[in-house]
Design an enzyme around this catalytic site. Sequence first.
Site, PDB file in Angstrom:
ATOM      1  N   LYS A 103       0.979  -1.104   0.022  1.00 19.63           N
ATOM      2  CA  LYS A 103      -0.091   0.016   0.030  1.00 19.63           C
ATOM      3  C   LYS A 103       1.076   1.227   0.213  1.00 19.63           C
ATOM      4  CE  LYS A 103      -3.987  -1.962   0.460  1.00 19.63           C
ATOM      5  NZ  LYS A 103      -5.130  -1.679  -0.639  1.00 19.63           N
ATOM      6  N   ASP A 108      -8.830  -0.002 -10.235  1.00 19.50           N
ATOM      7  CA  ASP A 108      -9.631  -0.731  -9.146  1.00 19.50           C
ATOM      8  C   ASP A 108     -10.938   0.278  -8.809  1.00 19.50           C
ATOM      9  OD1 ASP A 108     -10.813  -1.662  -6.745  1.00 19.50           O
ATOM     10  OD2 ASP A 108      -8.999  -1.534  -5.578  1.00 19.50           O
TER      11      ASP A 108
END
Length: 419
Positions: A218, A302
Amino acid sequence: MASIGFSLNSLILCSTIGSTQRSKTLRPSSRISPRMALATPTTTFGFSNLLETFTVNVQRAENRPLNVPLIAPFTIATSRLESVKNVAIRVELSNGCVGWGEAPILPHVTAEDQETAMVKAKEACDFLLRNKGMTLSSVLGEIGVLLPGYNFASVRAGVEMALIDAVATSIGVPLWRLFGGASNTITTDITIPIVSADEAAKLASKYCKEGFKTLKLKVGKNLNSDIEVLQAIRAVHPDCSFILDANEGYSSNEAIQVLEKLFEVGVSPVLFEQPVHRDDWEGLGYVTRIARERYGVSIAADESCRSIIDVKKIAEENLANVINIKLTKVGVIGALEIIEVARASGLDLMIGGMVETRLAMGFSGHLAAGLGCFKFIDLDTPLLLSEDPVLEGYEVSGAVYKFNNARGHGGFLHWDNLA
């Protein structure tokens, strides 16, 4: 009356019926006789066939909070989570077969919070109890009307999971076989959230010893810190593959800078997920073009992919190379529709989730194993929970999930233990 209409010719299977029992003795509730299904291990079933042939009669439908603590806080560019506060859904058919679903909630990512999800799930459960004798296609279509679009996609997914699980259990078929039977195993990556470089290195070393070959990192809050973390991880796990996930955190120029700096130190991610804001279509297309031409890196959409309309736009305008399918974003039926369009358009597929227990993530895993069409698999969040409320279900060995021949999902909850 609403219904769903999509061609899923690939969802055909030749099943070996498992012996694991999760519910009461079967009584016929569809034109496909459960007794015949159990007596004939080589009977061919397909999800598309069941849509029009299975008649759904629900005798119980309930939803309850599903709260589970995390091992450590889970931080991404847009959110921080310290515990899971999802919604569990239980559907019982008139033949006694039970199906389980989960509506995952991720603040600032899913449209629903837990309170809203509880209310909408109850509305769906009440609908199922009032409306009997409908085909599976019609029931799922009506649920789509009741819980439309992205705003209620997580709850819709949970209800769809429970219904499909109950139907699969009724005919004695594991979900991975119902969805095509390509395989009964998947290999997932594992996620390192936004942490310090030292903590990231410790996690990478731990995951390396546990057998994980792909790390999803991340990033997106601080470009320089992100580079430090990547270098620290590379030092302790030099053979791993990287997936970067910025969760909309970068500008297009910052995303290219990350790739440039990584290239300079000899690091090349196998995938760069959602580098820019979901509505920055121009920036997404720019990063996709430069990443592929200069560095050979694929870009995944996404947050930018929330509907079949988004997928068509991405394909037509070459805005990304990969589509990340999440049932929580589009529902189960929406996901199947998107998969068809994406594959026909030549886009690669990734499957992921929010922060989910083995209930929802197991359903996604069954889908991925059965279809066998996903290049990237990111179904790791049950491994980040400090407790596992799901009983039975699939086997976990490091990065590998193995699904057995138990009917339906194979896992369930102690319903009375939930608040």
